[in-house]
Write a protein that holds these residues in place. Structure first.
Motif, PDB file in Angstrom:
ATOM      1  N   PRO A 203       0.798  -1.234   0.000  1.00  0.00           N
ATOM      2  CA  PRO A 203       0.000   0.000   0.000  1.00  0.00           C
ATOM      3  C   PRO A 203       0.828   1.279   0.000  1.00  0.00           C
ATOM      4  CG  PRO A 203      -0.038  -1.061   2.165  1.00  0.00           C
ATOM      5  CD  PRO A 203       0.620  -2.025   1.230  1.00  0.00           C
ATOM      6  N   LYS A 204       2.097   1.188   0.399  1.00  0.00           N
ATOM      7  CA  LYS A 204       2.932   2.391   0.428  1.00  0.00           C
ATOM      8  C   LYS A 204       3.498   2.753  -0.940  1.00  0.00           C
ATOM      9  CE  LYS A 204       4.349   1.930   5.267  1.00  0.00           C
ATOM     10  NZ  LYS A 204       5.499   1.838   6.202  1.00  0.00           N
ATOM     11  N   GLY A 205       3.272   1.907  -1.947  1.00  0.00           N
ATOM     12  CA  GLY A 205       3.733   2.223  -3.294  1.00  0.00           C
ATOM     13  C   GLY A 205       5.123   1.724  -3.619  1.00  0.00           C
ATOM     14  N   TYR A 206       5.722   0.963  -2.714  1.00  0.00           N
ATOM     15  CA  TYR A 206       7.044   0.413  -2.994  1.00  0.00           C
ATOM     16  C   TYR A 206       7.189  -0.939  -2.323  1.00  0.00           C
ATOM     17  CZ  TYR A 206       8.276   2.061   1.715  1.00  0.00           C
ATOM     18  OH  TYR A 206       8.314   2.278   3.069  1.00  0.00           O
ATOM     19  N   ILE A 207       8.142  -1.735  -2.858  1.00  0.00           N
ATOM     20  CA  ILE A 207       8.436  -3.061  -2.309  1.00  0.00           C
ATOM     21  C   ILE A 207       9.698  -2.942  -1.467  1.00  0.00           C
ATOM     22  CG2 ILE A 207       8.921  -5.464  -2.876  1.00  0.00           C
ATOM     23  CD1 ILE A 207       7.716  -4.861  -5.674  1.00  0.00           C
ATOM     24  N   PRO A 208       9.615  -3.136  -0.141  1.00  0.00           N
ATOM     25  CA  PRO A 208      10.821  -3.042   0.690  1.00  0.00           C
ATOM     26  C   PRO A 208      11.650  -4.323   0.595  1.00  0.00           C
ATOM     27  CG  PRO A 208       8.916  -3.527   2.062  1.00  0.00           C
ATOM     28  CD  PRO A 208       8.402  -3.377   0.650  1.00  0.00           C
TER      29      PRO A 208
END
Length: 507
Positions: A203-208
């Motif tokens: 949901p934050k717009g990036y893949i950690p």
């Protein structure tokens, strides 16, 4: 009352005549704000094109240039060549180290759809982007290694897919990188559509991606700049100027091909148009000027002119005429071709690849070419050492830690890249012919010689010097004895002395 009379007298004044210099002069603007020079254009574009959010895209555009592409490809090819014939080194005096080397060799030969060479090619991208990040993945092995964790693959993460605003999360007062952030914009399929299920996971717009899963191969990295810097920054100005100059040169060539259109009109029409641009003559002249400009740029294929002639009977020269004149200016104080070549040389130098200029017919002495090849080799060898270092200090140690395989520092196996340009058999033969008498007659030495000659045979370990000498060719004719002492079964000191005096061996 006097004021009203004065106003009426002003209103009844006759219009100015066209007989004065002021009345005949052009009423339109003739000055210009000046055309920007190549240097000023570069200075305007540079802050934007090399900004954090745009620089990677600029690097991709630079790859389309012949000079930048050739220099980058030359480095990549040599890196691939070195890792195509890599080897695994280990402590030959330790059985544990030998077993670890066998395990590592099995890993490198059984990766999932990858080879050491293909990984090295992806790693060579750090020459462009400054950084080549890989995600490390492991799986259980097979056969005798089925209970061990093995390298599944090293998945290359293109820096363009990282979050442009915050590609890495840095904590501890700017001391530690804890993760990379890959943008969910990268989650597209072949139809350029997003996978809703995949995107919904982030949901934050990036893949950690945690740092411990990452291997960083960086170019010109420092403690303060762990993500490296790109030589593309160094050659940006030369590249941008080269592109602009090539465009301008092409415009000049186009003008030479098509010629500059020159329109001849009667003086009476030009005078009327100059004195009153709104008159029918003025409107016609403006339209004809626009037509000439369109024809010169290729936006218009034709124009229509009156067929009137200067004589009243309809014969003789036409009053309206158009000609195309070639560009005759030969007094320029510069040569665009030479300037473009200078920019190309600057680009090659940024990669240490000045030797590529020889392919452009620039010539040069043999010693100069050898020196340039040596400099280029130093640049490439440094790139190779960066890749080796990442393997030997990050990936391989983690592999053995996963398997809880306790190894001392000297027992750790390592990847060693092959030579960029292997020594020729001729040069190797001269060298060994000179030092043969000082080399021990042991299997390791002979096997090294056989390997250099790509002969598929190895002397068994433990073979005695006497047995080794008996294995060598025995030339009965003195003229066929080709080396110093030890090079043949009957080679004596006399033959060795003759070998030392051989002009080939002293070359």
């Amino acid at each position: 009352m006097a004021k009203n009379n004065k106003r009426r007298s002003v209103g009844k004044r006759k219009p100015p005549s066209n007989n004065t210099t002021e009345s005949r002069s052009s009423k339109k603007q003739m000055s210009t704000a000046a055309i920007e020079t190549v240097k000023s254009i570069v200075n305007i574009l540079k802050p934007y094109e090399l900004s954090q959010t745009q620089r990677l895209r600029t690097y991709q555009a630079m790859m389309l240039d012949d000079a930048v592409g050739a220099a980058f490809s030359a480095n990549s090819v040599l890196i691939e060549k070195a890792f195509s014939n890599y080897s695994v080194s280990f402590n030959e005096n330790s059985e544990t180290s030998k077993q670890a080397a066998d395990f590592l060799s099995w890993n490198l030969a059984n990766m999932n759809g990858q080879t050491v060479r293909s990984i090295a090619r992806s790693a060579a991208e750090f020459k462009r982007d400054g950084l080549a990040p890989f995600e490390k993945m492991f799986r259980k092995g097979a056969g005798i290694w089925k209970d061990f964790w093995t390298i599944d693959k090293l998945s290359y993460i293109h820096p363009l897919t990282l979050d442009q605003k915050t590609p890495f999360t840095v904590v501890d007062g700017g001391r530690t990188v804890i993760e990379a952030r890959q943008s969910t914009q990268a989650l597209r399929n072949s139809s350029d559509m997003f996978s809703a299920a995949e995107v919904g996971k982030y949901p934050k717009g990036y893949i950690p991606i945690p740092r411990k899963k990452l291997a960083f191969m960086t170019y010109s990295a420092t403690d303060a700049q762990p993500f490296g810097s790109s030589p593309f920054d160094s050659c940006y100005t030369a590249w941008r100027e080269k592109v602009l100059l090539q465009d301008y040169t092409l415009v000049g060539v186009t003008k030479d091909f098509s010629g500059t259109p020159v329109l001849y009109l009667p003086e009476s029409i030009l005078a009327e148009a100059s004195s009153d641009p709104s008159s029918p003559s003025g409107v016609m002249v403006e339209q004809l000027k626009a037509n000439m400009a369109n024809m010169h740029t290729g936006d218009q294929n034709y124009t229509i002119l009156p067929s009137d002639t200067l004589s009243e009977n309809g014969s003789g020269a036409k009053a309206f005429e158009i000609k195309f004149l070639g560009v005759e200016g030969g007094g320029k104080a510069f040569n665009t071709t030479e300037i473009i070549e200078q920019r190309k040389k600057a680009i090659y130098n940024a990669f240490g690849a000045a030797n590529l200029l020889a392919g452009d017919g620039s010539g040069g002495s043999y010693n100069l070419m050898e020196g340039q090849n040596t400099i280029h080799a130093h640049y490439v060898e440094r790139d190779i050492s960066v890749i080796e270092e990442t393997w030997n200090t990050d990936i391989i140690p983690q592999l053995f830690r996963l398997n809880e395989w306790g190894l001392s520092l000297e027992d750790f196996p390592k990847i060693v890249a092959g030579d960029i340009e292997p020594v020729s058999l001729d040069e190797a033969g001269k060298f060994f012919n000179r030092v043969m008498r000082s080399l021990p007659a042991v299997p390791e030495v002979v096997n090294h010689l056989l390997e250099l000659q790509k002969i598929p045979y190895k002397i068994p370990a433990g073979t005695s010097p006497k047995d080794i000498r008996e294995m060598l060719f025995d030339f009965q004719e003195e003229s066929k004895v080709g080396g110093g002492e030890g090079s043949s079964g009957t080679g004596g000191s006399q033959n060795g002395g003759q070998s030392d005096n051989n002009s080939e061996n002293t070359a």
